[in-house]
Design an enzyme around this catalytic site. Structure first.
Site, PDB file in Angstrom:
ATOM      1  N   CYS A  99       0.833  -1.196   0.000  1.00 19.33           N
ATOM      2  CA  CYS A  99       0.000   0.000   0.000  1.00 19.33           C
ATOM      3  C   CYS A  99       0.875   1.257   0.000  1.00 19.33           C
ATOM      4  O   CYS A  99       1.730   1.417   0.877  1.00 19.33           O
ATOM      5  CB  CYS A  99      -0.922   0.021   1.209  1.00 19.33           C
ATOM      6  N   GLU A 202      -0.720  -2.300 -14.211  1.00 26.20           N
ATOM      7  CA  GLU A 202      -0.853  -1.785 -15.576  1.00 26.20           C
ATOM      8  C   GLU A 202      -1.337  -2.816 -16.600  1.00 26.20           C
ATOM      9  O   GLU A 202      -0.992  -2.737 -17.772  1.00 26.20           O
ATOM     10  CB  GLU A 202       0.462  -1.168 -16.057  1.00 26.20           C
TER      11      GLU A 202
END
Length: 316
Positions: A99, A202
């Site tokens: 995170c 991505e």
């Protein structure tokens, strides 16, 4: 090949997990991270993040297995909470070392721990020892905090500590979510650990997946925002991997999912406050691939009343 749905905090909650896994193609999914500080959490906190533990034995309605993710930095406290989660029915414990949020990192959680490979090892070792041997412990990491200098050391620390599997988000914390993803680091990490490594980051399309596969050499993938923006992306990738044809879903098939998601959000506690924001957030992501979703987002963007949003959703 396995395809997993990423544990995106503030986005992939139970209703979205339900809707996306019913589309198909997802082998397993993960809860949003559960923040562990300095105490044993009450059971109701774990159930709030993972209602599927009580309702369906850690499966979504579509039968997709759910893993439970913890985030923290204290090995002993994480171990205690992992043991509790297993008692409540968690079939896999996942640990978050990826995170990038500043508030999380400031409180010594998430990606900031990539600066301390020894602590990563201690956490994995403590959690692995605390949970039943039959329950895997896995980890999600980035390739570094400010740079990749310790990427391989961190991966080794996690695997040596007992991680049965690693998911590698192929960017540093400093990179955030800016493209590109450095998929070559997934290959480098896979070369130094004896456990399966999933590539993450991505993958928005089948072409992205193909490039990721070529560069990373990965056999397995975790899909995040790309799957939220294109609900049948996993099915598209699976078909491409088989070499078979697949007709992507059109908006008329997506709209009923959006309505279902909205109804589920409205049925949750505090729906009047949270549901409109959750709907708008998903519509914004869907707008990347569906012009009708973008148009619907524009129509509901300023609305807060449930009845008014219902009207727009029925209009499509």
């Amino acid at each position: 090949m396995q395809l997993a749905l990423a544990p995106m905090e503030g986005l992939v909650d139970e209703p979205l997990r339900d809707v996306l896994t019913r589309v198909g193609g997802i082998d397993w999914c993960v809860t949003e991270f559960i923040r562990v500080n300095d105490q044993l959490l009450p059971a109701h906190v774990i159930h709030r993040f993972a209602p599927e533990l009580q309702r369906r034995g850690a499966y979504t309605a579509a039968g997709t297995p759910l893993r439970l993710q913890l985030l923290g930095s204290d090995p002993a406290v994480l171990a205690d909470n992992a043991a509790l989660a297993c008692e409540l029915g968690a079939p896999v414990i996942d640990l978050n070392f990826g995170c990038p949020a500043k508030t999380v990192n400031r409180s010594r959680g998430g990606a900031v721990l990539l600066k301390e490979p020894e602590l990563l090892h201690a956490i994995l070792r403590a959690v692995r020892q605390a949970v039943p041997a039959s329950i895997p412990v896995t980890a999600k990491m980035r390739i570094g905090y400010e740079n990749t200098d310790q990427a391989l050391d961190c991966a080794r620390a996690l695997a040596d500590g007992g991680a049965a599997q690693l998911v590698v988000h192929a960017r540093t914390k400093t990179d955030g979510y800016r493209p590109p993803a450095h998929w070559e680091w997934v290959a480098r990490i896979a070369d130094v650990v004896p456990v399966p490594v999933y590539a993450n980051g991505e993958i928005w399309s089948v072409d992205d997946w193909r490039r990721c596969r070529q560069i990373s050499g990965a056999a397995h993938y975790m899909l995040g925002r790309g799957l939220v923006a294109c609900p049948d992306l996993a099915l598209q990738i699976a078909a491409a991997a088989r070499g078979s044809s697949y007709a992507p879903l059109q908006w008329q098939a997506i709209l009923p999912m959006v309505r279902d998601f909205w109804h589920q959000q409205c049925a949750r506690p505090g729906a009047g406050h949270h549901a409109p924001g959750r709907l708008k957030q998903w519509l914004k992501w869907l707008g990347r691939n569906y012009a009708d979703a973008e148009a619907l987002f524009v129509r509901v963007r300023s609305l807060q009343a449930v009845a008014a949003i219902d009207t727009e959703l029925q209009a499509g």
